[in-house]
Design a protein around this motif. Sequence first.
Motif, PDB file in Angstrom:
ATOM      1  N   GLU A 302       0.839  -1.198   0.000  1.00 17.89           N
ATOM      2  CA  GLU A 302       0.000   0.000   0.000  1.00 17.89           C
ATOM      3  C   GLU A 302       0.874   1.248   0.000  1.00 17.89           C
ATOM      4  OE1 GLU A 302      -2.581  -0.238   3.464  1.00 17.89           O
ATOM      5  OE2 GLU A 302      -0.875  -0.387   4.811  1.00 17.89           O
ATOM      6  N   HIS A 303       0.322   2.305  -0.585  1.00 20.22           N
ATOM      7  CA  HIS A 303       1.066   3.561  -0.722  1.00 20.22           C
ATOM      8  C   HIS A 303       0.268   4.718  -0.132  1.00 20.22           C
ATOM      9  CE1 HIS A 303       3.872   1.452  -3.289  1.00 20.22           C
ATOM     10  NE2 HIS A 303       2.826   0.917  -3.891  1.00 20.22           N
ATOM     11  N   GLU A 305       1.180   8.139  -0.886  1.00 19.74           N
ATOM     12  CA  GLU A 305       1.632   9.370  -1.534  1.00 19.74           C
ATOM     13  C   GLU A 305       0.543  10.455  -1.566  1.00 19.74           C
ATOM     14  OE1 GLU A 305       4.713   9.145  -2.248  1.00 19.74           O
ATOM     15  OE2 GLU A 305       4.893  11.182  -3.067  1.00 19.74           O
ATOM     16  N   SER A 315       5.050   2.903   3.545  1.00 13.02           N
ATOM     17  CA  SER A 315       4.483   2.294   2.350  1.00 13.02           C
ATOM     18  C   SER A 315       5.046   0.880   2.282  1.00 13.02           C
ATOM     19  CB  SER A 315       4.916   3.067   1.105  1.00 13.02           C
ATOM     20  OG  SER A 315       4.167   4.254   1.009  1.00 13.02           O
ATOM     21  N   ASN A 321       3.276  -1.467   8.154  1.00 10.59           N
ATOM     22  CA  ASN A 321       2.825  -0.078   8.151  1.00 10.59           C
ATOM     23  C   ASN A 321       2.050   0.275   9.398  1.00 10.59           C
ATOM     24  OD1 ASN A 321       4.010   0.162   5.680  1.00 10.59           O
ATOM     25  ND2 ASN A 321       2.102  -0.225   4.545  1.00 10.59           N
ATOM     26  N   LYS A 338      -5.702   4.712   1.714  1.00 12.46           N
ATOM     27  CA  LYS A 338      -4.384   4.421   1.189  1.00 12.46           C
ATOM     28  C   LYS A 338      -4.579   3.837  -0.219  1.00 12.46           C
ATOM     29  CE  LYS A 338      -2.726   3.666   5.815  1.00 12.46           C
ATOM     30  NZ  LYS A 338      -2.102   2.760   6.785  1.00 12.46           N
ATOM     31  N   ASP A 459      -1.236   6.473  -6.513  1.00 18.21           N
ATOM     32  CA  ASP A 459      -0.208   5.827  -5.699  1.00 18.21           C
ATOM     33  C   ASP A 459       1.140   6.533  -5.847  1.00 18.21           C
ATOM     34  OD1 ASP A 459       0.809   5.057  -8.157  1.00 18.21           O
ATOM     35  OD2 ASP A 459      -0.115   3.069  -8.086  1.00 18.21           O
ATOM     36  N   ASN A 460       2.187   5.863  -5.429  1.00 19.27           N
ATOM     37  CA  ASN A 460       3.527   6.467  -5.464  1.00 19.27           C
ATOM     38  C   ASN A 460       4.002   6.763  -6.881  1.00 19.27           C
ATOM     39  OD1 ASN A 460       3.610   3.675  -5.886  1.00 19.27           O
ATOM     40  ND2 ASN A 460       5.781   3.580  -5.341  1.00 19.27           N
TER      41      ASN A 460
END
Lengths: 517, 316
Positions: A302-303, A305, A315, A321, A338, A459-460
């Motif tokens: 999971e990210h 950002e 992340s 996390n 997320k 996301d990232n």
Amino acid sequence: MADNKKNLTVELNRVEGDLELKLVVEGNRIVDARAVGRMYRGFEQILIGRHARDGLVITPRVCGICSTAHLYAAVTAIETAWQCPIGPNGTRVRNLCLMAEEVQSDARHSFLMFAIDFCNRRYRHHPLYPRIEEAFQVFKGRIYAETIRHTKQLLEIVALFGGQWPHSSYMIPGGVTTVRSRKELIRVQTILDSYLRWYEDSIIGCSSERWLALRTRDDFHAWLDEKQAHRDSAAGLFLRFGREAGLAGLGRGNDRLLSYGAWFEPEEWQPPFRKRPCRRRAGFVNGINGRVEEFVEEKIKEHIEYSWFARQSGSGPPAGNRTIPEFAPNSKRYSWAKAPRYDGQVVEMGALAELVVAGDPLMSSFFREQGATVWLRELARLHRPLLTLNHMREIVRTMLGPDFEQPFYLSPKTVYSGSGRGLIQAARGGLGHWVSFADNRITGYQIISPTTWNASPRDNLDRPGHWETTLINTEIADLENPVEIEHIIRSHDACLVCCVHFLDTGRKLSFGLGPTR
Amino acid sequence: MGDFSLLWLQSAACGGDSMSLLGLENPNLIELLGNQGITLLWHPSLSPERPRQLQTIIDAILADDRHLDLLCIEGAIVNGPEGTGLADVLGGRPKRDLIGELCARAKFVLAMGTCASYGGIPAAPPNPMDVTGMQWRNKEPGGLLAPDWLSRGGLPVINVAGCPAHPLNMAQSIINLLIQGTAMVLDEWNRPQESYNTMVHQGCTRNEYHEYDMEETDFGGRGCLFFNLGCQGPKTSGSCNSSLWNNQKSKPRAGVPCFGCTSPSFPKNKDFFKTDKIGDVPVELPTGVERPNYMAYKGLAKAAAPQRLKDRTTGL
Ligand code: SF4
Ligand code: SF4
């Protein structure tokens, strides 16, 4: 922003929780989309420091609509940490309850949440419109009222074992709290019989055997043409109308489907819990070639950002996390959700994904032809209950027969430290709980709910989430009445209470639909 | 359509109370609304209209162009982050503010569920989003609304407590308000007295085990869950064992301890599945009993216990 572009804010009800969509349209085409939920409660934070078992009471309250699924995930997380054996009948009871929740959820989704949009003024000149209203209108529609009456009864199955629905805590490490009794099982059997009879009479207009013989899209169309009773059934009406309304060409995502696999096999789901022995198998479909790849838990990351979480939340794999909210308005972040990714990819979860991954012939046949669309997601929810009801009846039969004496509960040895994960298949898709303990206190608790996958923000790598991707490029016939958007989002049976939360971009927010300037 | 208007809003909720209400029997939800002549102005999961039509309704209520008989709130009131209320917004505004304004117009206000009543689970430590109930902060009076606040109909916020609230308690509260209006009697926690004047313990199928002190030490048995497994039935006002859930059972009947979810102190901050004891004796005894009397009675009762209870042969 170019002059022909407009910002739209669309708010949606009849999804569990509130959802706001921030869209940019060019002409009538959506060119950018952000899915935004608007509420945060902080369950994962509340769990830290509590007793290991408290997740069994707290997490069902994450969501009043899939509380059984959360309980199942929570107990599985503890069991995989404690490595305790599970009474096989405990698993059978858990599966039965989860299935009851799923079957009622499918009917309520189709007829209390989704079909209402067929009564939209957009369709009022359609020849089937009077029949649609007669069946599906809120409170007054025949099928609407019947759905309220019949789905309630299915939940009695959960209450028989768990005391109540929603929100009970009858699944405990090692099994369930239920005292063995034939009385309960016979009651379950009669509930299933009566639900099935209703489903056959009102929903599909034929026997379940006839329906389950449908294995290809041609079979399905032949079924529809075979009899007036089929065409006039709730499913017949719903699916015919849906096709004519264009739903088979609407809301196609990227056709990457993920399922954790449904219903652990009672004898095999035991320590060390390395394999996932599931009746409906787990897997991942990448694109439309229909090939199902093996599901690998470690591929879930999971990210954060674009989410309102402090960087130290982390992340990567959820187990490592934390959930540390960080309110920072006027930044690029825009959601409390997320962004979960599987093997680095944006995926779709839900009934359709579950059935295609499991190799269901009818679903796979349509999926090969049209990919994952609004119409097919709805067909999956009308089809899945028949498969599930069959399996429920089989469980009751074996529990009344050869399996009756098997244990419902095996008292676990308490273990004071460790970490575990509970990955199960809820009505809306895969649900995961990741937990760690030290000295019997919870030190970490991470939840990824099915809707988080669908409603995820960027996301990232700046990739939009599933809904966002799906909405982009959609043409909306009438910006004042954007029923296409509602069909697309509702086709995922959106449940936002446990995942996504809110937005404040610092821009002026408009209420309802209309350009924000 | 009748002219008793009902508006239902969700703040920080799980939707459990609405789901619970869908399970209502005799009357079912459709009959409840229809038979009582209730006009449902809005419900987030049931209304066909879009949220922007809700805004029109709200505007009319706030302008006093449309009367509001009953405002039902499900879920806790959010004040976070940092006092902004922005962790729960509607139309860009904190829902907290909107609900406050609607309360000023409503004839009666019902808090559906423990979150809306007292804060509930999201108010458990560390209470990440600084939530409260409508008129309580757990056991302290005063939440969104001041302790002495009264609606236009002359009652404080009526707390239909429970996590979720029992569907019959919700329905009976609505019907009683319709019939009795201001004459409705509330208990010390502002719950409708009629729906909360039984203990969860009353009507429990394990009660005979309790009387004779046949207590379970592990799950899966038929005995009472009070001494060891954390059951709060004898300390909790609620109808769970007299009006069964989903037509079938209650948690204690199914072997799950009562967690006391109708109380302002729900959720407790200790292990839910364990009873805290000093020596052999639970720290907290059933509501209203004297410790020495209770212990003396328990000792005698245990000695007098019938064999069928010792053998656990009694069905449930
Ligand atoms: S009281 Fe319980 S059911 Fe109601 S909103 Fe709160 S957690 Fe959900
Ligand atoms: S299990 Fe709980 S509610 Fe039932 S008799 Fe024992 S203490 Fe009372």
